[in-house]
Write a protein that holds these residues in place. Structure first.
Motif, PDB file in Angstrom:
ATOM      1  N   THR A 195       1.118  -2.938  -6.641  1.00  0.00           N
ATOM      2  CA  THR A 195       2.243  -3.616  -6.006  1.00  0.00           C
ATOM      3  C   THR A 195       1.738  -4.795  -5.181  1.00  0.00           C
ATOM      4  OG1 THR A 195       3.418  -1.511  -5.888  1.00  0.00           O
ATOM      5  CG2 THR A 195       4.226  -3.290  -4.483  1.00  0.00           C
ATOM      6  N   HIS A 196       2.434  -5.920  -5.302  1.00  0.00           N
ATOM      7  CA  HIS A 196       2.014  -7.120  -4.583  1.00  0.00           C
ATOM      8  C   HIS A 196       3.208  -8.034  -4.351  1.00  0.00           C
ATOM      9  CE1 HIS A 196       1.827  -7.981  -8.875  1.00  0.00           C
ATOM     10  NE2 HIS A 196       1.972  -9.273  -8.590  1.00  0.00           N
ATOM     11  N   VAL A 197       3.019  -8.994  -3.463  1.00  0.00           N
ATOM     12  CA  VAL A 197       4.040 -10.020  -3.228  1.00  0.00           C
ATOM     13  C   VAL A 197       3.712 -11.207  -4.115  1.00  0.00           C
ATOM     14  CG1 VAL A 197       5.045 -11.616  -1.550  1.00  0.00           C
ATOM     15  CG2 VAL A 197       4.463  -9.276  -0.862  1.00  0.00           C
ATOM     16  N   VAL A 198       4.712 -11.688  -4.839  1.00  0.00           N
ATOM     17  CA  VAL A 198       4.502 -12.791  -5.767  1.00  0.00           C
ATOM     18  C   VAL A 198       5.395 -13.965  -5.379  1.00  0.00           C
ATOM     19  CG1 VAL A 198       6.230 -11.916  -7.401  1.00  0.00           C
ATOM     20  CG2 VAL A 198       4.450 -13.455  -8.213  1.00  0.00           C
ATOM     21  N   LYS A 199       4.840 -15.157  -5.493  1.00  0.00           N
ATOM     22  CA  LYS A 199       5.643 -16.371  -5.319  1.00  0.00           C
ATOM     23  C   LYS A 199       6.333 -16.640  -6.652  1.00  0.00           C
ATOM     24  CE  LYS A 199       5.262 -21.304  -4.171  1.00  0.00           C
ATOM     25  NZ  LYS A 199       6.443 -21.294  -3.282  1.00  0.00           N
ATOM     26  N   GLU A 217      10.023 -15.427  -2.808  1.00  0.00           N
ATOM     27  CA  GLU A 217       9.012 -14.382  -2.976  1.00  0.00           C
ATOM     28  C   GLU A 217       9.677 -13.040  -3.255  1.00  0.00           C
ATOM     29  OE1 GLU A 217       5.173 -15.630  -0.314  1.00  0.00           O
ATOM     30  OE2 GLU A 217       6.847 -14.661   0.750  1.00  0.00           O
ATOM     31  N   ALA A 218       8.932 -12.156  -3.893  1.00  0.00           N
ATOM     32  CA  ALA A 218       9.428 -10.810  -4.167  1.00  0.00           C
ATOM     33  C   ALA A 218       8.263  -9.825  -4.197  1.00  0.00           C
ATOM     34  CB  ALA A 218      10.165 -10.768  -5.502  1.00  0.00           C
ATOM     35  N   TYR A 219       8.559  -8.593  -3.838  1.00  0.00           N
ATOM     36  CA  TYR A 219       7.631  -7.495  -4.103  1.00  0.00           C
ATOM     37  C   TYR A 219       7.788  -7.104  -5.561  1.00  0.00           C
ATOM     38  CZ  TYR A 219       7.099  -6.633   0.938  1.00  0.00           C
ATOM     39  OH  TYR A 219       6.828  -6.748   2.266  1.00  0.00           O
ATOM     40  N   THR A 220       6.703  -6.803  -6.217  1.00  0.00           N
ATOM     41  CA  THR A 220       6.818  -6.304  -7.583  1.00  0.00           C
ATOM     42  C   THR A 220       5.774  -5.229  -7.850  1.00  0.00           C
ATOM     43  OG1 THR A 220       6.918  -6.916  -9.932  1.00  0.00           O
ATOM     44  CG2 THR A 220       5.277  -8.057  -8.601  1.00  0.00           C
ATOM     45  N   MET A 221       6.172  -4.249  -8.626  1.00  0.00           N
ATOM     46  CA  MET A 221       5.241  -3.264  -9.157  1.00  0.00           C
ATOM     47  C   MET A 221       4.237  -4.010 -10.045  1.00  0.00           C
ATOM     48  SD  MET A 221       6.311   0.073 -11.474  1.00  0.00           S
ATOM     49  CE  MET A 221       7.637   0.580 -10.372  1.00  0.00           C
ATOM     50  N   THR A 253       0.830  -1.207   0.000  1.00  0.00           N
ATOM     51  CA  THR A 253       0.000   0.000   0.000  1.00  0.00           C
ATOM     52  C   THR A 253       0.864   1.256   0.000  1.00  0.00           C
ATOM     53  OG1 THR A 253      -1.774  -1.144   1.183  1.00  0.00           O
ATOM     54  CG2 THR A 253      -1.792   1.265   1.265  1.00  0.00           C
ATOM     55  N   ARG A 254       1.929   1.228   0.813  1.00  0.00           N
ATOM     56  CA  ARG A 254       2.851   2.379   0.879  1.00  0.00           C
ATOM     57  C   ARG A 254       3.483   2.640  -0.477  1.00  0.00           C
ATOM     58  NH1 ARG A 254       8.158   3.701   0.973  1.00  0.00           N
ATOM     59  NH2 ARG A 254       8.740   1.549   0.485  1.00  0.00           N
ATOM     60  N   TYR A 255       3.981   1.579  -1.111  1.00  0.00           N
ATOM     61  CA  TYR A 255       4.692   1.759  -2.379  1.00  0.00           C
ATOM     62  C   TYR A 255       3.734   2.195  -3.474  1.00  0.00           C
ATOM     63  CZ  TYR A 255       8.774   1.122  -5.366  1.00  0.00           C
ATOM     64  OH  TYR A 255       9.850   1.342  -6.202  1.00  0.00           O
ATOM     65  N   ASP A 256       2.530   1.635  -3.475  1.00  0.00           N
ATOM     66  CA  ASP A 256       1.533   2.032  -4.469  1.00  0.00           C
ATOM     67  C   ASP A 256       1.177   3.508  -4.356  1.00  0.00           C
ATOM     68  OD1 ASP A 256       1.070  -0.022  -6.193  1.00  0.00           O
ATOM     69  OD2 ASP A 256      -0.647  -0.826  -5.134  1.00  0.00           O
ATOM     70  N   ALA A 257       1.078   4.004  -3.121  1.00  0.00           N
ATOM     71  CA  ALA A 257       0.752   5.418  -2.924  1.00  0.00           C
ATOM     72  C   ALA A 257       1.822   6.296  -3.546  1.00  0.00           C
ATOM     73  CB  ALA A 257       0.608   5.718  -1.437  1.00  0.00           C
TER      74      ALA A 257
END
Length: 241
Positions: A151-155, A177-181, A114-118
């Motif tokens: 932005t979300h966490v992806v397996k 796992e990774a965070y990705t735009m 949520t922070r990164y998306d903002a």
């Protein structure tokens, strides 16, 4: 979509670096969407070369990276924060407060997304640099029946982990796992710069750029964007000719 095929990697890197240089000279406070991996290293070297020759300044720019591994600190030499500092940020005049990546060590992944998306929504990229995975992923948006916009966490799929294993001491150390735009955020960029190298990417290049638009090939969604510049070496572009 504008597609350019280069005889040498150096020609490709110089052309890409010039796009960033021209943008910053025209708009010193430009927002840059950046990528990691082996593909952009030569581009970053050429950007640094332009900076060292006083052709460009990054003092007013802001950067947002596509992704970051979950569970790696910025000091870990396999984190993308470390990569960016090594290959670009420490070599130019950009203040660290103006560089942004997802926080791989965030305690609450949902809040971090949520922070990164903002931030991304408040500062759409003037140019977004992308590489292309063997399975068509962009960022870490993997092939699936549906894709997340934000932005979300992806397996990470095993084939992606295996492709990245060369950077780690063993497969066991490759994060799962990774965070990705999200693709939605990527497509908000004013200009998208897709860079692909190597004969092993030729098939997915053709599929992504000329095949059906499908979430099973995330990069195919770039066909819907009004301004995409594709830079290929001769081998990556061989199936387009």
């Amino acid at each position: 979509m504008e597609i350019k095929i280069f005889e040498t990697s150096e020609q490709l890197d110089s052309y890409a670096a010039e796009l960033f240089t021209q943008l910053l000279n025209e708009k010193p406070n430009a927002v840059l969407g950046l990528a990691t991996g082996s593909t952009p290293i030569g581009i970053y070297d050429k950007i640094v070369e332009n900076f060292n020759h006083n052709k460009v300044s990054f003092s007013g720019a802001t950067t947002y990276n596509l992704d970051e591994y979950v569970g790696l600190t910025p000091e870990n030499d396999q984190s993308y924060a470390y990569y960016m500092n090594r290959h670009l940020f420490s070599r130019i005049d950009i203040p660290s407060s103006q560089t942004h990546l997802p926080n791989g060590m965030a305690e609450n992944p949902e809040e971090e997304c949520t922070r990164y998306d903002a931030l991304l929504n408040a500062h759409p990229a003037d140019i977004q640099l992308l590489g292309l995975g063997h399975n068509g992923h962009i960022g870490f948006n993997e092939p699936d029946g549906e894709l997340s916009a934000g932005t979300h966490v992806v397996k990470l799929k095993e084939e992606t982990r295996e492709a990245n294993a060369r950077f780690f001491a063993s497969m066991d150390e490759v994060p799962k796992e990774a965070y990705t735009m999200g693709v939605g955020s990527i497509l908000k960029a004013n200009t998208i710069l897709l860079v692909v190298r190597g004969s092993d990417k030729a098939r997915i290049v053709k599929e992504a750029l000329t095949g059906p638009i499908t979430t099973q090939v995330p990069a195919s969604l770039l066909q819907t964007h009004p301004r995409v510049i594709v830079l290929l070496d001769r081998e990556a572009g061989r199936m387009l000719e």
